[in-house]
Design an enzyme around this catalytic site. Sequence first.
Site, PDB file in Angstrom:
ATOM      1  N   CYS A  72       0.854  -1.189   0.000  1.00  0.00           N
ATOM      2  CA  CYS A  72       0.000   0.000   0.000  1.00  0.00           C
ATOM      3  C   CYS A  72       0.890   1.240   0.000  1.00  0.00           C
ATOM      4  CB  CYS A  72      -0.924   0.022   1.209  1.00  0.00           C
ATOM      5  SG  CYS A  72      -1.969   1.502   1.235  1.00  0.00           S
ATOM      6  N   HIS A 163      -2.946  -5.227 -10.107  1.00  0.00           N
ATOM      7  CA  HIS A 163      -3.599  -4.038 -10.689  1.00  0.00           C
ATOM      8  C   HIS A 163      -3.982  -4.311 -12.134  1.00  0.00           C
ATOM      9  CE1 HIS A 163      -2.573  -1.305  -7.350  1.00  0.00           C
ATOM     10  NE2 HIS A 163      -1.524  -2.092  -7.214  1.00  0.00           N
ATOM     11  N   GLU A 212     -10.511   0.256  -5.655  1.00  0.00           N
ATOM     12  CA  GLU A 212      -9.549  -0.586  -4.950  1.00  0.00           C
ATOM     13  C   GLU A 212     -10.153  -1.917  -4.501  1.00  0.00           C
ATOM     14  OE1 GLU A 212      -6.863   0.561  -1.968  1.00  0.00           O
ATOM     15  OE2 GLU A 212      -6.641   2.620  -2.688  1.00  0.00           O
ATOM     16  N   CYS A 221      -4.451   5.907  -4.893  1.00  0.00           N
ATOM     17  CA  CYS A 221      -3.888   4.563  -4.696  1.00  0.00           C
ATOM     18  C   CYS A 221      -2.425   4.641  -5.137  1.00  0.00           C
ATOM     19  CB  CYS A 221      -4.666   3.546  -5.532  1.00  0.00           C
ATOM     20  SG  CYS A 221      -4.040   1.862  -5.381  1.00  0.00           S
ATOM     21  N   GLY A 224      -1.325   1.786  -7.166  1.00  0.00           N
ATOM     22  CA  GLY A 224      -2.048   1.905  -8.431  1.00  0.00           C
ATOM     23  C   GLY A 224      -1.419   2.934  -9.353  1.00  0.00           C
TER      24      GLY A 224
HETATM   25  N1  LIG Z   1      -6.662  -2.153  -1.732  1.00  0.00           N
HETATM   26  C1  LIG Z   1      -5.267  -2.530  -2.057  1.00  0.00           C
HETATM   27  C2  LIG Z   1      -4.342  -2.193  -0.865  1.00  0.00           C
HETATM   28  C3  LIG Z   1      -4.194  -0.697  -0.682  1.00  0.00           C
HETATM   29  C4  LIG Z   1      -3.449  -0.073  -1.841  1.00  0.00           C
HETATM   30  C5  LIG Z   1      -3.557   1.442  -1.968  1.00  0.00           C
HETATM   31  N2  LIG Z   1      -4.312   2.119  -0.957  1.00  0.00           N
HETATM   32  C6  LIG Z   1      -2.196   2.092  -2.166  1.00  0.00           C
HETATM   33  O1  LIG Z   1      -2.035   3.261  -1.788  1.00  0.00           O
HETATM   34  O2  LIG Z   1      -1.321   1.421  -2.768  1.00  0.00           O
HETATM   35  C7  LIG Z   1      -5.184  -4.032  -2.353  1.00  0.00           C
HETATM   36  O3  LIG Z   1      -6.028  -4.801  -1.859  1.00  0.00           O
HETATM   37  O4  LIG Z   1      -4.243  -4.404  -3.076  1.00  0.00           O
END
Ligand SMILES: N[C@H](CCC[C@H](N)C(=O)O)C(=O)O
Length: 278
Positions: A72, A163, A212, A221, A224
């Site tokens: 994250c 992703h 997400e 993200c 992301g």
């Molecule tokens: N929901 C994402 C984790 C948080 C990623 C995001 N909040 C970031 O800043 O990279 C997942 O399940 O892969």
Amino acid sequence: MKFTKMHGLGNDFVVIHTPFTPDFTELAALAPRICDRHTGVGADGIAVLYPSSVADIAMRIINSDGSIAEQCGNAMRCVARYVYERMNGLRKQFTIESKIGVQPVWIEAEAGVVSRVRIDMGQPVLTPREIPLQLPGESAVEQTLSVEGRSFVYTAVSMGNPHMVIAVEDATAFPVAKWGPLLEKHPLFPNKTNVEFVTYHSSDEATMRVWERGVGITLACGSGACATVVAGALAGKCGRKVLVHLPAGDLFIEWCEEDDRVYMTGPASFVYDGVWLG
Ligand SMILES: N[C@H](CCC[C@H](N)C(=O)O)C(=O)O
């Protein structure tokens, strides 16, 4: 339970700092209650900070639905600022252990005031079976899939977490809430996936919106944004150094040619300290 509320460009977290390795199963079960924006503290996830034997500190991220993610970016910047200001005597370079390994961190600050945080987000993973994506062959660049009669051209990248990056005409107007949940759970992605909708303006600028995995629509993200640049560079839609525009601000992403690592630079903010009464 004491916590600190922080956010990275509006992607917000309940930061919990424990002096021991926590019971992640217990915390994951609590996540939906803690993250509920009406009956709980309210957040996109929980970032757990605890001692590490291989880095200055360890961090794990739990999505608001209770699923534990591998990576994250925004939470990494938040906990990096937390460590800098509250734990390590304003040392500007240190390391954080995440699920993908030890990640170097650089704090940009003047007189102790943090302006931005830079994180080494590691090397992107591009082979389908490692993303994971149930697609034969070695490439997940500009593939096509369909949901509810509409086909999408996507590029899949893992930054530790999966992703699906889709180029669209105008990311700011794209119906993310309609298509995001369908794509997140597409059967091609056995671990589900984060979904980024991106408009590539030039070789060094893009606008991104995101659905997400395990959360839904978030304002930003970090992983992301990294996947967006890697996917765009692979598809010839942008270069390797890109300013990614998000609703609450920008992330600067560099996919370094020399070491194949992706570096993410952006802000991190404290909101308040609190106690969750359960
Ligand atoms: N929901 C994402 C984790 C948080 C990623 C995001 N909040 C970031 O800043 O990279 C997942 O399940 O892969």
